[in-house]
Design an enzyme around this catalytic site. Structure first.
Site, PDB file in Angstrom:
ATOM      1  N   SER A   1     -37.467  88.366   0.689  1.00  0.00           N
ATOM      2  CA  SER A   1     -37.132  86.978   0.973  1.00  0.00           C
ATOM      3  C   SER A   1     -38.048  86.430   2.070  1.00  0.00           C
ATOM      4  CB  SER A   1     -35.650  86.875   1.355  1.00  0.00           C
ATOM      5  OG  SER A   1     -35.230  85.543   1.465  1.00  0.00           O
TER       6      SER A   1
ATOM      7  N   ASP B   1     -33.877  84.001  -9.943  1.00  0.00           N
ATOM      8  CA  ASP B   1     -33.874  83.904  -8.482  1.00  0.00           C
ATOM      9  C   ASP B   1     -34.486  82.583  -8.039  1.00  0.00           C
ATOM     10  OD1 ASP B   1     -34.035  84.201  -5.779  1.00  0.00           O
ATOM     11  OD2 ASP B   1     -35.045  86.137  -5.825  1.00  0.00           O
TER      12      ASP B   1
END
Length: 669
Positions: free
Chosen positions: A443, A495
């Site tokens: 991330s 995602d």
């Protein structure tokens, strides 16, 4: 639709937002009215006590008042059901009904106060009647308190600037007054958003980096929302419509134009090798999160495994710098990676704006020095994420136009200074000079790891980077192409983070405006249908929109009429402020991208029992649009990514008969 105008100002609620709150209030009020009526009819003969006449009058007046309120709320619900999001005409009487409803709160408050006073005086009547009066007073004040809370929530600090003097219809865009008003609105909006951010992050420090992050975040939010006049429920309805539209397009038998990017032979050949590396190094990216992720992944045994070390003071050869619960963190790191104490060179949980926790370890299995940067775990990290302007990146290479995400670039520079200036990498390579440098992260940590690898490329030419679920809005086009030689990114399913950039958010806003402008159903039906579709699925052919009429030519923009000619305002034909080539240029994800894509319709939850994944190299253009779905957030979670990655790698290793190509499929049971 635009927010309602009441009392000379706009509010962050539309006239079609009152269906569900009204139905809920109706249910409470009707049950309340029936209960009071039964109480009065069953016990009116027992009201001959001292003060009983007052209580009888109180109940009769309350029944009448509740009947009037029920009738008013019923009218509000019926009117709120009319029209569509972009056709508020059938709801033009809503403001008058709301004025009546708000006026009814005055006698309700007076009557609730009188009831409380009579109860406080200790009226000696039947106990059941007394308890009924107490319940009535409590319910009255709960409803009044909830109404006050709702008013505070839907209050728009900028609403007074747009009403009543500002017309809602179109007006000339070349007037000087419009330009000045627009500038004033945006300045005020930036100030309001900065105040909101400061309140939400009140526990964050007040150093220079934090103040800069507050300003950057406020500028981003004010710029993104300043040119639309949609309320939050409009956005929710638009997302529900987009999800169904997206699934309908995927299930449509009609051929669609698809641009394919065939990977080279070397990419196909090393897919399995890179997947194995991703599986291995994902452990380090997960370990950087410390004990919270470890206990989340191991809810029954995790606390027992690391709990003993949390309260233990241990002197070791490794270096722990900053942060809380360091022993808990380090114990979870050992459990996740399987390494020994002596394998760690440096572990830091120092966490501030633009300063991320990281660890440095010796990985003897892969003969590498691993630098793992932590992803988003705190408010400071969120502020780093939201500092989305672009800034130049000074690299010792011949790449032109080196731009990167400002907040992540600052975080990468911090880690770089720690690694190089503090001699951490020198210490690691003095122990294992033949090892290769590998930088990993998930991330936000993936973005910082990619930029850190770019910075370390000159002094460490053999550096490799594995970025798990990195943000899309990270690198300029030239840096993206340059990073393909030594950076590998891994993306799971839908995602949202690898598809998240300022440019993609602007595209999402345009799509929301377009789909709700063409919708022919009332908002409450869209939301009900959307909730059912998200929870239980259904046929996307029932998409309640009419999109055959072409593109949206009259966008639903509350402030569009205030924009001056030539201003960088949002429209469907002109450039948005968020697409400014200097402040928010298009940015791209790092390196070559491995996509673990779920075949067929996605399950309703992340624990879908029979998911089947296709593993292939993908081009960045495949992530140029935000996909809406129930897994757009869960696919980003590191524990889910680890579980899917483990299954994919083990199944590919066990599948001897799998075709030797990058687009092979595996089952995840």
């Amino acid at each position: 639709m635009p927010g309602m105008v009441l009392f000379g100002r706009r509010w962050a609620i539309a006239s079609d937002d009152l269906v569900f709150p009204g139905v809920f209030e109706l249910l409470v009020r009707v049950l309340w009215w029936v209960g009071i009526l039964m109480l009065y009819l069953m016990h009116r003969g027992k009201l001959g006590c001292p003060g009983g006449a007052l209580l009888s009058s109180y109940l009769i007046v309350l029944l009448v008042l509740l009947a009037v309120i029920i009738g008013t709320v019923s009218a509000i619900v019926c009117v709120s059901m009319r029209g569509t999001i972009c056709n508020p005409g059938p709801r033009k009487s809503m403001s008058k009904l709301l004025y009546v409803r708000l006026a009814l709160f005055l006698p309700e408050m007076v009557w609730a106060s009188l009831g409380a006073a009579w109860i406080a005086d200790g009226v000696q009547c039947d106990r059941t009647v007394g308890n009924g009066i107490i319940a009535t007073v409590v319910v009255s004040w709960l409803i009044i308190a909830s109404t006050v809370l709702t008013i505070l929530i839907v209050f728009d600090p900028l609403g007074g600037r747009a009403a009543p003097g500002t017309p809602l219809g179109p007006q000339p865009l070349d007037s000087r007054e419009s330009s000045q008003l627009l500038s004033g609105l945006r300045t005020a909006a930036t100030g309001v958003w900065e105040t909101r951010v400061r309140l939400l992050c009140c526990c964050v420090g007040r150093d220079d980096h934090t103040r800069v992050a507050f300003s950057s975040t406020a500028e981003l939010f004010s710029t993104y929302f300043s040119d639309t006049d949609l309320v939050p429920s409009d956005i929710a309805a638009g997302l529900a419509l987009l999800h169904q539209q997206q699934d309908h397009a995927q299930s449509s038998p009609e051929p669609t134009e698809v641009v394919t990017h065939s990977p080279g032979p070397f990419q196909e050949a090393d897919l399995d090798a890179e997947l194995g590396n991703c599986q291995h190094y994902m452990q380090f990216a997960a370990a950087a999160y410390g004990w919270p992720l470890y206990i989340y992944r191991n809810p029954f045994t995790g606390l027992c495994r690391v709990g003993g070390d949390c309260c233990r003071s241990r002197t070791t050869d490794y270096d722990l710098v900053g942060g809380d619960q360091l022993n808990c963190h380090f114990s979870s790191i050992l459990q996740t990676t399987g390494l020994q104490h002596r394998d760690f060179i440096h572990v830091s949980f120092h966490d501030k704006v633009y300063e991320l926790p990281f660890l440095v370890a010796l990985d003897h299995r892969k003969e590498s020095v691993v630098v793992a940067v932590r992803g988003t775990m705190s408010l400071q990290d969120i502020l780093t994420d939201l500092s989305a302007e672009s800034e130049p990146l000074n690299l010792e290479c011949e790449v032109q136009d080196c731009w990167a995400h400002k907040g992540i670039s600052q975080a990468a520079r911090y880690v770089y200074r720690r690694l190089v200036n503090d001699g951490i990498l020198s210490q690691a390579f003095s122990i294992a000079p033949e090892y290769q440098l590998v930088v990993v992260g998930h991330s936000l940590g993936a973005g910082a790891a990619a930029l850190l690898a770019l910075m370390l490329k000159s002094p460490y030419p053999q550096v490799r980077c594995y970025a798990f679920s990195p943000p899309r809005g990270l690198l300029s086009k030239s840096l993206y192409e340059y990073s393909k030689t030594f950076i590998v990114s891994l993306v799971l399913g839908k995602d949202v983070i690898p598809r998240l950039s300022v440019t993609n958010l602007e595209d999402l806003k345009r799509r929301i405006l377009r789909v709700i402008a063409h919708c022919n159903k009332p908002k409450y039906k869209i939301l009900l249908r959307g909730c059912w579709y998200e929870l239980f699925g259904g046929s996307p052919e029932d998409l309640p929109t009419e999109l055959d009429g072409g593109d949206l030519t009259q966008p639903l923009l509350g402030e569009h009429s205030l924009l001056a000619h030539g201003s960088p305002a949002y429209s469907f034909s002109s450039e948005s402020p968020l697409e400014s080539p200097t402040r928010y240029p298009p940015l791209y994800p790092p390196g070559r991208i491995i996509h673990l894509e779920e075949e067929g319709a996605s399950g309703r939850c992340s624990c879908y029992p029979a998911a089947r994944y296709t593993v292939r190299w993908s081009h960045e253009s495949e992530f140029s649009k935000i996909l809406i779905g129930p897994k757009m957030l869960t696919d980003h979670m590191p524990d889910i990514l680890m579980r899917v990655l483990d299954h994919v790698v083990s199944d590919r290793a066990a599948c001897v008969s799998c075709p030797a190509r990058g687009g092979s499929s595996v089952d995840l049971a």
